[in-house]
Design a protein around this motif. Sequence first.
Motif, PDB file in Angstrom:
ATOM      1  N   VAL A 231      10.481  19.822 -26.066  1.00 43.65           N
ATOM      2  CA  VAL A 231      11.196  19.170 -24.965  1.00 43.65           C
ATOM      3  C   VAL A 231      10.234  18.788 -23.851  1.00 43.65           C
ATOM      4  N   GLU A 232       9.352  19.695 -23.489  1.00 39.12           N
ATOM      5  CA  GLU A 232       8.405  19.398 -22.422  1.00 39.12           C
ATOM      6  C   GLU A 232       7.501  18.234 -22.803  1.00 39.12           C
ATOM      7  N   ASP A 233       7.107  18.172 -24.077  1.00 37.39           N
ATOM      8  CA  ASP A 233       6.248  17.067 -24.514  1.00 37.39           C
ATOM      9  C   ASP A 233       7.028  15.756 -24.550  1.00 37.39           C
ATOM     10  N   ALA A 234       8.292  15.804 -24.954  1.00 39.47           N
ATOM     11  CA  ALA A 234       9.106  14.582 -24.956  1.00 39.47           C
ATOM     12  C   ALA A 234       9.260  14.039 -23.540  1.00 39.47           C
ATOM     13  N   ALA A 235       9.461  14.921 -22.554  1.00 36.90           N
ATOM     14  CA  ALA A 235       9.561  14.488 -21.160  1.00 36.90           C
ATOM     15  C   ALA A 235       8.243  13.882 -20.692  1.00 36.90           C
ATOM     16  N   ARG A 236       7.135  14.495 -21.070  1.00 37.03           N
ATOM     17  CA  ARG A 236       5.817  13.985 -20.669  1.00 37.03           C
ATOM     18  C   ARG A 236       5.554  12.610 -21.267  1.00 37.03           C
ATOM     19  N   ARG A 237       5.897  12.433 -22.538  1.00 33.55           N
ATOM     20  CA  ARG A 237       5.641  11.161 -23.210  1.00 33.55           C
ATOM     21  C   ARG A 237       6.424  10.015 -22.566  1.00 33.55           C
ATOM     22  N   LEU A 238       7.660  10.274 -22.176  1.00 32.01           N
ATOM     23  CA  LEU A 238       8.456   9.228 -21.541  1.00 32.01           C
ATOM     24  C   LEU A 238       7.808   8.772 -20.236  1.00 32.01           C
ATOM     25  N   ALA A 239       7.079   9.664 -19.589  1.00 28.05           N
ATOM     26  CA  ALA A 239       6.462   9.348 -18.301  1.00 28.05           C
ATOM     27  C   ALA A 239       5.131   8.634 -18.433  1.00 28.05           C
ATOM     28  N   VAL A 240       4.357   8.933 -19.492  1.00 18.52           N
ATOM     29  CA  VAL A 240       2.971   8.463 -19.525  1.00 18.52           C
ATOM     30  C   VAL A 240       2.660   7.495 -20.654  1.00 18.52           C
ATOM     31  N   GLU A 241       3.420   7.501 -21.737  1.00 17.46           N
ATOM     32  CA  GLU A 241       3.092   6.625 -22.859  1.00 17.46           C
ATOM     33  C   GLU A 241       3.679   5.237 -22.654  1.00 17.46           C
ATOM     34  N   ASP A 242       3.060   4.241 -23.296  1.00 13.73           N
ATOM     35  CA  ASP A 242       3.525   2.861 -23.143  1.00 13.73           C
ATOM     36  C   ASP A 242       3.994   2.249 -24.460  1.00 13.73           C
ATOM     37  N   ASP A 243       4.212   3.082 -25.465  1.00 16.30           N
ATOM     38  CA  ASP A 243       4.699   2.606 -26.757  1.00 16.30           C
ATOM     39  C   ASP A 243       6.151   3.053 -26.927  1.00 16.30           C
ATOM     40  N   PRO A 244       7.109   2.169 -26.649  1.00 11.84           N
ATOM     41  CA  PRO A 244       8.523   2.564 -26.720  1.00 11.84           C
ATOM     42  C   PRO A 244       8.918   3.140 -28.070  1.00 11.84           C
TER      43      PRO A 244
END
Length: 321
Positions: A231-244
């Motif tokens: 869950v923590e990684d999913a939240a982080r990815r939504l904030a920093v990654e640019d590949d929808p």
Amino acid sequence: MSPLPHELGGSSLWDPRFGAELCTILRLLGAADLSLARIFEGHVNAVGLVCRYGTQAQIEGLAGSVRDGALSAVWGADDAQGLRITPERDGNVLKGRKILASGAGFVTRPLVTASAPEGQQMCLLDLEIGYAHDTSSWQAQGMRATATGTVDFTGRRITDRERIGAPGDFMRQPHFSGGAWRFCAVHTGATERLVDLFREHLNSSARGEDAYQLERLATCVADATTARFWVEDAARRLAVEDDPESIVAFANLTRMVVERSALTVMETVQRGIGLRAFVRPHDVERICRDLATYLRQPVPDRAMSDGAQVFLSSSRSAGDF
């Protein structure tokens, strides 16, 4: 007020950049009471949609209502007819109702989705206290305190000021599916609370040295911790990654991991405690009843297969995915 922007008196928890803070809050609320957490998560979701797609005037209007004590929510579920925006000679009106509307009767600034000639449209409504609603059909096993029900909007006029964003914005990715980490955080908090209660039971009953009980406890700790990491990684990815595509895929797999972890912990704790875990007012009975209901999120199999399909078509290794 916390989901609203800093400049309007909130803590900007709607913003994915503050996902770590929001994740902690949702876990703590989930551990305390899943119905309360469900209401708050829906409020955060609605505020986020308005902040992402609404005008400054709409954001400020919602902030003013919340400052005065109003709650928001996202009411997206439709019956067979669905909620529609219908043009009439003297303006547009809503026809139809929303079902499975959590907070029916006390949420006064709901964000609803409605079909329109140009596509699905979000509308932020301002309801008067005492509006008509029906919660009599909400006879679910758990989550009863969410006051989930039906609200009929037939005949209500809708203005351009109430339309949020453009048609199709509600399901725009990656935020529509990528935001699933929020309810997963709530589930994880409840799962962690079950593990704590199991430990308390073992200590109070002097059964902590039993090898089988220790094995159960170890399994529960591992499952709850695994869910939290995802869950923590999913939240982080939504904030920093640019590949929808990869954001959505990871969020979909997170749903699967959290659900499996929660189901395993529930069964293990119930077996470890025995009959008392099924008798009210035991906290384990309440949490398991609510969590088993809340885990039933839409299209879990499709979410899992969609996440796997993205990995299948990718050339990245599992360690990099």
